[in-house]
Motif scaffolding. Structure first.
Motif, mmCIF file in Angstrom:
data_model
loop_
_atom_site.group_PDB
_atom_site.id
_atom_site.type_symbol
_atom_site.label_atom_id
_atom_site.label_comp_id
_atom_site.label_asym_id
_atom_site.label_seq_id
_atom_site.Cartn_x
_atom_site.Cartn_y
_atom_site.Cartn_z
ATOM 1 N N ASN A 87 32.202 10.266 44.164
ATOM 2 C CA ASN A 87 33.176 11.181 43.582
ATOM 3 C C ASN A 87 33.600 12.093 44.733
ATOM 4 N N GLY A 88 34.652 11.698 45.436
ATOM 5 C CA GLY A 88 35.042 12.414 46.649
ATOM 6 C C GLY A 88 33.970 12.241 47.703
ATOM 7 N N ASP A 89 33.440 13.357 48.238
ATOM 8 C CA ASP A 89 32.385 13.320 49.246
ATOM 9 C C ASP A 89 30.984 13.394 48.642
ATOM 10 N N THR A 90 30.881 13.281 47.315
ATOM 11 C CA THR A 90 29.600 13.385 46.628
ATOM 12 C C THR A 90 29.221 12.033 46.040
ATOM 13 N N PHE A 91 27.967 11.596 46.311
ATOM 14 C CA PHE A 91 27.462 10.373 45.703
ATOM 15 C C PHE A 91 26.708 10.768 44.446
ATOM 16 N N VAL A 92 27.152 10.270 43.292
ATOM 17 C CA VAL A 92 26.591 10.634 41.993
ATOM 18 C C VAL A 92 25.782 9.463 41.458
ATOM 19 N N ILE A 93 24.544 9.731 41.036
ATOM 20 C CA ILE A 93 23.662 8.706 40.483
ATOM 21 C C ILE A 93 23.263 9.110 39.075
ATOM 22 N N ASP A 94 23.480 8.200 38.120
ATOM 23 C CA ASP A 94 23.109 8.398 36.715
ATOM 24 C C ASP A 94 21.964 7.446 36.406
ATOM 25 N N SER A 95 20.815 7.969 35.949
ATOM 26 C CA SER A 95 19.628 7.143 35.715
ATOM 27 C C SER A 95 19.108 7.315 34.296
ATOM 28 N N ILE A 96 18.678 6.184 33.710
ATOM 29 C CA ILE A 96 18.026 6.155 32.396
ATOM 30 C C ILE A 96 16.911 5.104 32.466
ATOM 31 N N ALA A 97 16.212 4.886 31.361
ATOM 32 C CA ALA A 97 15.219 3.809 31.191
ATOM 33 C C ALA A 97 14.040 3.948 32.151
ATOM 34 N N PHE A 98 13.359 5.068 32.053
ATOM 35 C CA PHE A 98 12.177 5.304 32.873
ATOM 36 C C PHE A 98 10.931 4.833 32.125
ATOM 37 N N LYS A 99 9.931 4.361 32.868
ATOM 38 C CA LYS A 99 8.653 4.013 32.257
ATOM 39 C C LYS A 99 7.936 5.293 31.861
ATOM 40 N N GLU A 100 7.226 5.241 30.761
ATOM 41 C CA GLU A 100 6.418 6.388 30.338
ATOM 42 C C GLU A 100 5.110 6.342 31.120
ATOM 43 N N GLY A 104 6.680 19.142 40.407
ATOM 44 C CA GLY A 104 5.790 18.801 39.307
ATOM 45 C C GLY A 104 6.474 18.871 37.951
ATOM 46 N N ASP A 105 7.826 18.862 37.930
ATOM 47 C CA ASP A 105 8.528 18.859 36.652
ATOM 48 C C ASP A 105 8.266 17.537 35.939
ATOM 49 N N PRO A 106 8.124 17.585 34.620
ATOM 50 C CA PRO A 106 7.763 16.378 33.870
ATOM 51 C C PRO A 106 8.923 15.410 33.736
ATOM 52 N N HIS A 107 8.590 14.200 33.328
ATOM 53 C CA HIS A 107 9.627 13.250 32.950
ATOM 54 C C HIS A 107 9.168 12.497 31.711
ATOM 55 N N SER A 108 10.066 11.752 31.139
ATOM 56 C CA SER A 108 9.805 11.038 29.892
ATOM 57 C C SER A 108 10.566 9.722 29.921
ATOM 58 N N ASP A 109 10.134 8.771 29.113
ATOM 59 C CA ASP A 109 10.882 7.516 29.024
ATOM 60 C C ASP A 109 12.215 7.719 28.302
ATOM 61 N N GLN A 110 12.420 8.892 27.719
ATOM 62 C CA GLN A 110 13.666 9.213 27.018
ATOM 63 C C GLN A 110 14.616 10.066 27.848
ATOM 64 N N GLN A 111 14.258 10.392 29.067
ATOM 65 C CA GLN A 111 15.083 11.287 29.877
ATOM 66 C C GLN A 111 16.301 10.585 30.459
ATOM 67 N N SER A 112 17.269 11.386 30.806
ATOM 68 C CA SER A 112 18.411 10.936 31.603
ATOM 69 C C SER A 112 18.511 11.893 32.785
ATOM 70 N N VAL A 113 18.866 11.344 33.950
ATOM 71 C CA VAL A 113 18.910 12.138 35.177
ATOM 72 C C VAL A 113 20.257 11.938 35.845
ATOM 73 N N LEU A 114 20.867 13.036 36.269
ATOM 74 C CA LEU A 114 22.115 12.990 37.013
ATOM 75 C C LEU A 114 21.867 13.662 38.364
ATOM 76 N N GLU A 115 22.083 12.896 39.449
ATOM 77 C CA GLU A 115 21.893 13.414 40.809
ATOM 78 C C GLU A 115 23.237 13.479 41.517
ATOM 79 N N ARG A 116 23.401 14.511 42.339
ATOM 80 C CA ARG A 116 24.593 14.657 43.166
ATOM 81 C C ARG A 116 24.137 14.864 44.608
ATOM 82 N N TRP A 117 24.464 13.898 45.472
ATOM 83 C CA TRP A 117 24.073 13.914 46.880
ATOM 84 C C TRP A 117 25.288 14.255 47.741
ATOM 85 N N THR A 118 25.125 15.255 48.616
ATOM 86 C CA THR A 118 26.215 15.675 49.500
ATOM 87 C C THR A 118 25.679 15.922 50.911
#
Length: 118
Positions: A22-35, A44-58
């Motif tokens: 997205n322009g100069d930013t690489f955007v990653i959308d992630s789902i389907a994590f193992k519990e 040390g933030d938690p995660h869940s098999d139900q989470q969704s993650v949006l990353e923006r790399w610049t």
């Protein structure tokens, strides 16, 4: 993002990722994590098999790499926000091996979680 996630993705430790520029930013959308008893980030933030993650790399400049991550987990009262900026190493610098043994540290208490069993 151009592509869509799979209808029934196979869960993995890193999830199913879809990335796009997205322009100069690489955007990653992630789902389907193992519990698993793992953390979403180095804080040390938690995660869940139900989470969704949006990353923006610049690259704010030639010497830095920056990531901003937002993790949404059902039953949590708020999203988890994480960001970090790395510095470019000097010529000749080496990245040394690091091992993080599975389940070697208990997770911290998460005051924003309604269901602490996640």
């Amino acid at each position: 993002m151009g592509r869509k996630h799979s209808e029934d993705p196979d869960p993995s430790l890193l999830g199913e990722e879809i990335g796009a520029w997205n322009g100069d930013t690489f955007v990653i959308d992630s789902i389907a994590f193992k519990e698993k008893k793992t953390w979403a980030d180095e804080n040390g933030d938690p995660h869940s098999d139900q989470q969704s993650v949006l990353e923006r790399w610049t690259r704010p400049d030639i010497g830095h790499l920056h990531v901003e991550m937002v993790s949404q987990i059902p039953n949590f009262t708020r999203a988890i926000h994480y960001q970090r900026t790395w510095l470019l190493g000097k010529p000749g610098d080496e990245v040394h091996e690091y091992s993080c043994a599975e389940d070697n540290v208990g997770p911290p208490p998460w005051p924003w979680a309604r269901d602490q069993s996640v």
